[in-house]
Design a protein around this motif. Structure first.
Motif, PDB file in Angstrom:
ATOM      1  N   GLN C 138       7.308   2.414  10.078  1.00 24.94           N
ATOM      2  CA  GLN C 138       6.022   1.776  10.268  1.00 24.94           C
ATOM      3  C   GLN C 138       5.802   0.617   9.311  1.00 24.94           C
ATOM      4  OE1 GLN C 138       3.217   4.905  10.196  1.00 24.94           O
ATOM      5  NE2 GLN C 138       1.647   3.805  11.314  1.00 24.94           N
ATOM      6  N   THR C 139       6.497   0.615   8.200  1.00 26.80           N
ATOM      7  CA  THR C 139       6.173  -0.389   7.182  1.00 26.80           C
ATOM      8  C   THR C 139       7.318  -1.342   6.864  1.00 26.80           C
ATOM      9  OG1 THR C 139       6.811   1.159   5.467  1.00 26.80           O
ATOM     10  CG2 THR C 139       4.492   1.093   6.034  1.00 26.80           C
TER      11      THR C 139
ATOM     12  N   PHE D  84      -0.824   6.820  -3.172  1.00 22.47           N
ATOM     13  CA  PHE D  84      -2.245   6.761  -2.832  1.00 22.47           C
ATOM     14  C   PHE D  84      -3.019   6.014  -3.924  1.00 22.47           C
ATOM     15  CE2 PHE D  84      -6.488   8.777  -2.993  1.00 22.47           C
ATOM     16  CZ  PHE D  84      -6.937   8.456  -1.724  1.00 22.47           C
ATOM     17  N   CYS D  85      -2.715   6.334  -5.171  1.00 25.06           N
ATOM     18  CA  CYS D  85      -3.408   5.676  -6.275  1.00 25.06           C
ATOM     19  C   CYS D  85      -3.085   4.184  -6.298  1.00 25.06           C
ATOM     20  CB  CYS D  85      -3.013   6.303  -7.605  1.00 25.06           C
ATOM     21  SG  CYS D  85      -3.495   8.032  -7.730  1.00 25.06           S
ATOM     22  N   ALA D  86      -1.832   3.846  -5.991  1.00 23.24           N
ATOM     23  CA  ALA D  86      -1.462   2.437  -5.942  1.00 23.24           C
ATOM     24  C   ALA D  86      -2.258   1.732  -4.857  1.00 23.24           C
ATOM     25  CB  ALA D  86       0.036   2.301  -5.680  1.00 23.24           C
ATOM     26  N   VAL D  87      -2.393   2.388  -3.710  1.00 25.21           N
ATOM     27  CA  VAL D  87      -3.145   1.778  -2.609  1.00 25.21           C
ATOM     28  C   VAL D  87      -4.612   1.591  -3.006  1.00 25.21           C
ATOM     29  CG1 VAL D  87      -4.005   2.204  -0.267  1.00 25.21           C
ATOM     30  CG2 VAL D  87      -1.595   2.576  -0.804  1.00 25.21           C
ATOM     31  N   GLY D 149      -3.799   0.118   6.165  1.00 18.40           N
ATOM     32  CA  GLY D 149      -3.468  -0.463   7.457  1.00 18.40           C
ATOM     33  C   GLY D 149      -1.963  -0.534   7.662  1.00 18.40           C
ATOM     34  N   THR D 150      -1.246   0.408   7.093  1.00 14.02           N
ATOM     35  CA  THR D 150       0.218   0.520   7.167  1.00 14.02           C
ATOM     36  C   THR D 150       0.985  -0.722   6.716  1.00 14.02           C
ATOM     37  OG1 THR D 150       0.504  -0.184   9.450  1.00 14.02           O
ATOM     38  CG2 THR D 150       0.063   2.149   9.108  1.00 14.02           C
TER      39      THR D 150
END
Ligand SMILES: Nc1ncnc2c1ncn2[C@@H]1O[C@H](COP(=O)(O)OP(=O)(O)OP(=O)(O)O)[C@@H](O)[C@H]1O
Ligand SMILES: Nc1ncnc2c1ncn2[C@@H]1O[C@H](COP(=O)(O)OP(=O)(O)OP(=O)(O)O)[C@@H](O)[C@H]1O
Ligand SMILES: [Mg+2]
Ligand SMILES: [Mg+2]
Lengths: 517, 331, 290, 331
Positions: C138-139, D84-87, D149-150
């Motif tokens: 996906q990425t 997740f934290c990076a995002v 958003g991937t």
């Protein structure tokens, strides 16, 4: 806290500290308590007696907030209370020494004692003060123990002392001791009793659970007896004969004690240990054991008896020495080798080394004998195992709803019986029993004595390691005494306690006293 | 723990053991019901077969992991061992052109051998199972690539090979029930494993080791031998998984396998087996594996966006296990 | 090429057949020009930082040149600057590196390649109906480009075709098989599926076979299995890049750079459609790998 | 086990604690020596820095995992929580354009919050840590994709961001020592974690829980609260790892992270921390993480073929741990 109560304690008609009435408690398949009652006065030592599985521990766990009761009333100083968590019991001034030791093995003795109450400075643990405080408690107990030693390196006896120190550190009004002396030796028991007397003078109420009948007379004021989860009665300790208490416990009068059946001194040798050595724990131990003989091992805590037994059994490595079985030198490198040579060893620490707590009673009993029940393709003869287990349950009067009950759900004494049953079923020629009656009630104890005598009469050779001198004296044909890793002497069966104590404290090596074989 | 303190069955109503066990399916059944209501395509024979087929490989791996986990150990190598066994079958059948039964035997023996190595490292060298099987996971992954020359080995020259997983013996007899052989093999492995665990000495020692290894040793049992036997048995089962996946893909894919251990262990734990050892059931593991594949299938059937599939899967795994905990607490 | 140059290739992957074909091309060039080539790549195309560690280790080795297929070109910038500072020429391959450090880029236009797959799909299903995509990632750049290339082309050029589902199976054949089966069972009237890399395509074909479906499958890349499926008709056809060519050209460009030649900005390695009818043509057969 | 029965140091020869600890490095030192002899490029400043840089993210994750593992639990979510934290940092800094310190704070708080959730599910709902953190691993993986958003979020508009990991404060002061900040942060986290474990109540309960949770409960300690605190602390540390990796890649890569938990746990276990809880050290974990990166780097420097790298890595991990076991047994 305790100070305020001591005045009341002076009057015999003091209001009860604790009153428990109409207590019910059930576990799946087991009715542990039914209308149980208990009362504790300030400054009183109140013994709680009963057979294994009578419900003593369960009743005290309810008082200390471990279990929730199903029914009944608990009053503290005349006020009804709901105790729903150990923390709450502590806040109410109730502390307990659990029967099954509840220590954190990876922490030090001092850290264990003050868990949850660590002294802090600026949010940082004050380890120095922690150790000082622990050392002070040990000193007050006349206990020589380094506060910074890790609990897992301690023998059970020392661990028990740490538990006692922990309970004392709460300075509670109510102190529950669930079989505190099961793992202790006479010297420590004397020390514990001195502590109890001191606390008593301060007005602390003490609940004392034990299966050692002599202790009851020595320190308790009153005795409450339970049977099958029910209240039987409360009697003053001083004026009630032991036999009366026992018959209250078991619901009948016990038949006379088994006698030591003499063994033939010319019976063939079953086991010979020659110059067994390992470091400072086992220093050149030699002895022999004939078929049909019971050899008692006496000694103070740390004398090295357990170490010797484990080394013979191959549980620990040894540095030197020979082991001869039935006249043949044998190599024993592991417990499996020992069992194959017909040697069985019952460990003093049932929880750690004896019981597979997750397995049921049947499989624990069969654990050492599975190969006997294994048929073609490794399929187990489940019916045969059940039959054997049920036989053992009857023989040793193990209190359990069925042989498929999980072993960890049994009361402490009944767990011990399961471990004994395991070795009886294995049918070894040489049995080493390390503290076999730890936590076992009087009735069952005399059953086990009879059983050991019968096994000896069949020609089995038996070693009994025990910290209870009466037990040693009652069972043994000869008595080996150890001190600091040395075998300081082997005495004939009828020797006096003084003679045994003399050898048990003999610090010098005394070659001339050794009757090695 | 609170459950020891929980007062139980004062009411006298004792729920029968069979019903109790049935309730263990509750999480699975709830999922099936929800997906059936949400999509008419879910409860189609074909889709059910697809779910079962999708469970077969992970289910077999999870059964292998169950044995090891009951001893209180862990096996991280199940995924790459599966691949390794597939590669060995490929070498035997395609490179050497030997007959099919030899390939099957070779794959299973390769699994057994690898299990023997892991078990020996754990029992004799006392290396913790996590490290020993992590090492084996990497070693087997590398060896699969080396042996295969980093390319897939195809089974085009062994016509019967795809039948191992994809054929349907039952379908041949009862055309209405085209259950693929792979699914039958899963159930056969489950039955055998349940039998071994429940009825044989090996199974009894498996539980005993997980319950208190030292007590078993002090009972005079040859602990090392039984431990090695458990890892070897688990390895053989991974060999079966290797055959299943190779047959399904008609090839041994040397790069596949890593990451499969997590799904397998997840199935075991969802199925109620404790990672600390001493307790566990094959039936639970089967249910755990089915929960994982029903979830994946159902969410795909509903065309949930993939990033959300992951979120929902994580949530439901936690909820399913929580529901099971609640059930056990109240019973 | 008299010198025994040491050239390090850091790719996006290692175990997949596509990357093995790139490696084969690189090895071929290495043998031909007498240079030493190493080839490394992370396990999955998400592991950007692992690729950085590989690049860092390659720099420590002080090779003469580096070939680099960036998983994320921005992330690599500091290391690429370090290489530039050490005067190590960098050749980008597979997909572009967003930077002016690489001397050239050997690449396939994945968007155009996937658009060609869309055209072929439309042609085969009669310009109407539902289709789906099973992609690998996906990425990652190739995952994004191929999905976008396919989906956008359908949206622009074929109003009667609907892409009902785009799912990702990590390039794992088994997972792609399960995904395909779910898509087919959820959409009984589906006309075709595009598998966006080798593992995905094989999974799609596998799922089709297991369910006995007759949808149109279009694949990507080659490999013995995919070639077999195109031959047998399970797959209608596939897009092939020229991975062997990519590897070969990358090494060749690196040698060129070391010898002081000027290189074009882009070396397009091209792509092609192949199906049962043309796959034995010599020019197609040459870009297919086993 | 025999070592429980073995009374410590009877012989008068007491090896000093410091020396004992030094020996724990033996596996690591052996690796360094071998690689230095095998390749002149290994012992270059740049390469040493590359190894340290490569250790930073896994090292920080492994420290987080150490805390949880000492309680007897496990945290499979460390990898995806890091992402997740990076995002979250990316959203704060790039999407909202807020200043750098807020991004840093946001990432760490996101980690703490996630740890609070895992800890609560484990302590209050009694879901086994494996399942709770497996669920969180998937949830966080999905949420990272959803929120971003991937696509990767780049930090091009936050110029200082790459300095977090790649800048060098030390290098600015002492140009000869261009140690990247990421490495400093790793050591800072290690020091703080070691302090927490050794000197604070949280640390004490961490060990106590892993040693005998029931005993801690019977001692009247609020077990749930402390357990949640441990997971929350581990979560915050994962937040730091998120910042490190994002800064290193100048982007938040939403798909990254799964699989990283295995490397983190491996570092912990190689470092001598027991998966059954109650014992463990941060220093050991650091050594474990270094062993993993030295191995990876050294084999690459030696240009070992990649498939063989895997085989050798697996073998050496087993041997390193075995050597450590031997060392402890003989001392
Ligand atoms: N958690 C439990 N689950 C099921 N049964 C239990 C549990 N705890 C205790 N029991 C049962 O309750 C009964 C009373 O046990 P308890 O431990 O109170 O006995 P006890 O008087 O302390 O015996 P002992 O002298 O052997 O310590 C026993 O039959 C025991 O098997
Ligand atoms: N303070 C101590 N520090 C370290 N080791 C000790 C200490 N006290 C005793 N030990 C160890 O314990 C061993 C004795 O074991 P153990 O106490 O089991 O002997 P025992 O005679 O069976 O006594 P017990 O009556 O406790 O069963 C000794 O060998 C000694 O190494
Ligand atoms: Mg009791
Ligand atoms: Mg002893």
């Amino acid at each position: 806290m305790a100070a305020g109560i001591s005045d009341e304690a002076l009057s015999p008609a003091a209001a009860p500290l604790v009153e428990m009435t109409g207590i019910d408690k059930s576990f799946p398949g087991v009715r542990a308590l039914s209308q149980a009652r208990f009362e504790l006065l300030p400054g009183e030592v109140h013994a709680l007696m009963g057979e294994n599985g009578a419900g003593k521990s369960t009743l005290m766990k309810i008082l200390s907030g471990v279990y929730a009761r199903d029914a009944g009333v608990v009053k503290l100083n005349g006020m009804p209370v709901e105790i729903t968590a150990p923390r709450q019991a502590q806040d109410l001034g109730i502390s307990i020494i659990h029967q099954e030791l509840a220590l954190m093995r990876d922490l030090t003795a001092a850290q264990n004692i003050f868990i949850g109450r660590e002294p802090r400075r600026f949010g940082i643990l004050d380890e120095a003060r922690l150790n000082r405080d622990a050392a002070a408690i040990f000193a007050s107990m006349n206990l020589r123990l380094e506060p910074t030693v890790k609990v897992e390196t301690l023998t059970i006896a020392k661990q028990q002392m740490v538990e006692i120190a922990k309970a004392l550190s709460y300075r509670s009004r109510v102190l529950i001791m669930d079989e505190p002396t099961a793992a202790l030796n006479d010297a420590e028991i004397a020390e514990l009793f001195a502590i109890i007397n001191r606390l008593k003078a301060e007005g602390v109420g003490i609940v004392y659970i034990s299966h050692k009948m002599d202790e009851i007379k020595r320190i308790s004021d009153r005795v409450t007896v339970m049977r099958d989860g029910e209240y039987v009665g409360t009697v003053p300790a001083a004026d009630t004969p032991i036999d009366t208490i026992i018959s209250m416990m078991v619901g009948r009068t016990l038949t006379n004690e088994a006698l030591v059946i003499p063994n033939a001194a010319d019976a063939p040798l079953a086991l010979e240990v020659r110059n067994l050595r390992r470091g400072r724990e086992i220093r050149d131990v030699s002895f022999s054991l004939r078929q049909g003989e019971i050899l008692g091992f006496a000694g103070l805590m740390g004398a090295g008896r357990t170490e010797t037994a484990r080394a013979i059994f191959g549980a620990d490595r040894r540095e030197g020495g020979e082991i001869w079985v039935r006249g043949q030198r044998v190599g024993i490198a592991s417990p499996r080798d020992a069992v194959e040579k017909g040697i069985g060893y019952l460990s003093e620490d049932r929880k750690l080394f004896g019981l597979a707590t997750g397995l049921d009673v049947r499989n624990n009993i069969a654990l050492a004998s599975l190969s006997r029940f294994t048929g073609p393709f490794g399929v187990l003869d489940e019916a045969g195992m059940a039959k054997a287990a049920q036989g053992a349950i009857r023989q040793l009067a193990i209190k359990t709803p069925s042989d498929t009950q999980e072993a960890r759900l049994l009361s402490g004494g009944n767990q011990q019986k399961v471990v004994i049953a395991k070795w009886l079923l294995r049918d070894c020629d040489i049995l080493i029993f390390d503290e076999p009656t730890r936590g076992i009630d009087v009735g069952a104890k005399s059953e086990i004595y009879k059983l050991l005598n019968a096994l000896a009469a069949e020609g089995k050779a038996i070693i009994v390691i025990s910290s209870e001198l009466p037990e040693i004296l009652r069972l043994s044909h000869r008595i080996a005494v150890m001190c600091e890793g040395r075998l300081t002497g082997i005495l004939p069966g009828g020797s006096s306690q003084e003679e045994i104590m003399r050898l048990a404290t003999m610090r010098e090596p005394a070659m001339e006293l050794r009757h090695a074989g | 723990m609170t459950d020891t303190a929980a007062p139980a069955q004062k009411s006298g109503i004792r729920i029968s053991g069979a019903f109790h066990r049935l309730l263990a399916f509750s999480g699975l059944i709830a999922l099936v019901v929800v997906f059936s209501l949400a999509s008419p395509n879910f409860m189609q024979t074909q889709n059910i077969l697809a779910i079962l087929q999708a469970t077969s490989v992970n289910g077999v791996l999870a059964i292998a992991a169950t044995l090891v986990i009951i001893t209180g150990g862990i096996d991280l190598s199940v995924g790459t061992l599966m691949t390794f066994c597939a590669v060995i079958a490929g070498v035997i059948l395609t490179y050497f052109g030997l007959p099919l039964p030899l390939g099957v035997l070779g794959a299973i023996l390769a699994g057994t051998a690898s299990g023997l190595v892991s078990g020996t490292v754990i029992a004799k060298l006392k290396v913790p199972p996590f490290i020993a099987t992590l090492g084996m996971m990497l070693i087997l992954k590398g060896l699969s690539l080396v042996i295969s020359g980093t390319r897939p080995i195809y089974f085009n020259d062994t016509p019967g090979f795809t039948q191992i997983s994809q054929g349907s013996i039952i379908g041949a007899l009862v055309p209405a029930l085209p259950i693929p052989n792979g699914v039958l093999i899963l159930f056969a492995v489950a039955l055998i494993a349940a039998f071994v665990l429940g009825k044989t000495a090996l199974g009894r020692y498996t539980f005993a080791l997980g319950s208190n290894e030292e007590a078993v040793r002090l009972s005079g049992v040859n602990v090392d031998r039984w431990k090695i036997a458990v890892y070897a048995t688990a390895g053989s089962i991974c060999g079966v998984a290797g055959l299943l996946i190779a047959s399904r893909l008609n090839s041994a894919q040397p790069a596949l396998g890593q990451g499969y251990e997590l799904d397998a262990i997840a199935a075991v734990v969802i199925g109620g087996t404790s990672l600390s050892g001493g307790r566990g059931t094959v039936l639970g593991t089967l249910i755990g594996a089915l929960i994982i594949s029903v979830l994946a299938n159902g969410l795909r059937i509903l065309s949930v966006a993939q990033e959300w599939q992951t979120v929902v899967t994580g949530t439901i795994i936690i909820l399913a296990v929580y529901a099971d905990i609640l059930r056990r607490r109240t019973l | 090429a008299q010198e025994n140059y040491d050239i390090a290739l850091i790719s996006k992957g290692f175990q997949h057949q596509f990357w093995q074909a790139v490696k084969a091309g690189a090895d071929q060039a290495a043998a031909e020009f007498g240079v030493n080539v190493t080839f490394e790549g992370p396990d999955t195309e998400t592991q950007v930082d692992r690729q950085m560690d590989m690049l860092a280790a390659a720099l420590s080795r002080q090779p003469d040149a580096i070939g680099f297929a960036a998983l994320d070109s921005q992330a690599a910038t500091p290391l690429l600057q370090q290489a530039a500072a050490a005067n190590i020429p960098i050749i980008a391959f597979d997909s572009g590196v967003d930077s002016d450090i690489p001397l050239t880029t050997v690449t396939t236009d994945n968007v155009a390649a996937a658009a060609l797959a869309a055209d072929k799909m439309a042609e085969l299903i009669g310009n109407a109906g539902k289709v789906a995509v099973v992609a690998h990632d996906q990425t990652s750049r190739t995952g994004i480009d191929r999905v976008d290339g396919f989906v956008n082309r359908i949206a622009e050029a074929y109003p009667d075709i609907e892409v009902v589902s785009v799912q990702y199976g990590g390039g794992d054949q088994l997972q792609s098989t399960e995904i395909t089966k779910s898509i087919l069972l959820a959409n009984p009237d589906l006309k075709g599926i595009f598998g966006a890399n080798e593992g995905s395509a094989l999974g799609v074909a596998n799922g089709k076979t297991e369910l006995g479906s007759d949808i149109v499958v279009i694949g990507f890349d080659s490999g013995a299995a995919q070639k077999g499926m195109v031959e047998s008709g399970v797959m209608a056809g596939a897009i092939t890049q020229n991975p062997v060519g990519i590897g070969y050209e990358t090494v060749k460009a690196a040698i060129g750079a070391l010898n002081g030649e000027t290189l074009p900005e882009i070396i397009d390695s091209g792509f092609d459609w192949y199906d049962a009818s043309n796959m034995n043509d010599p020019e197609i057969a040459a870009v297919l790998y086993d």
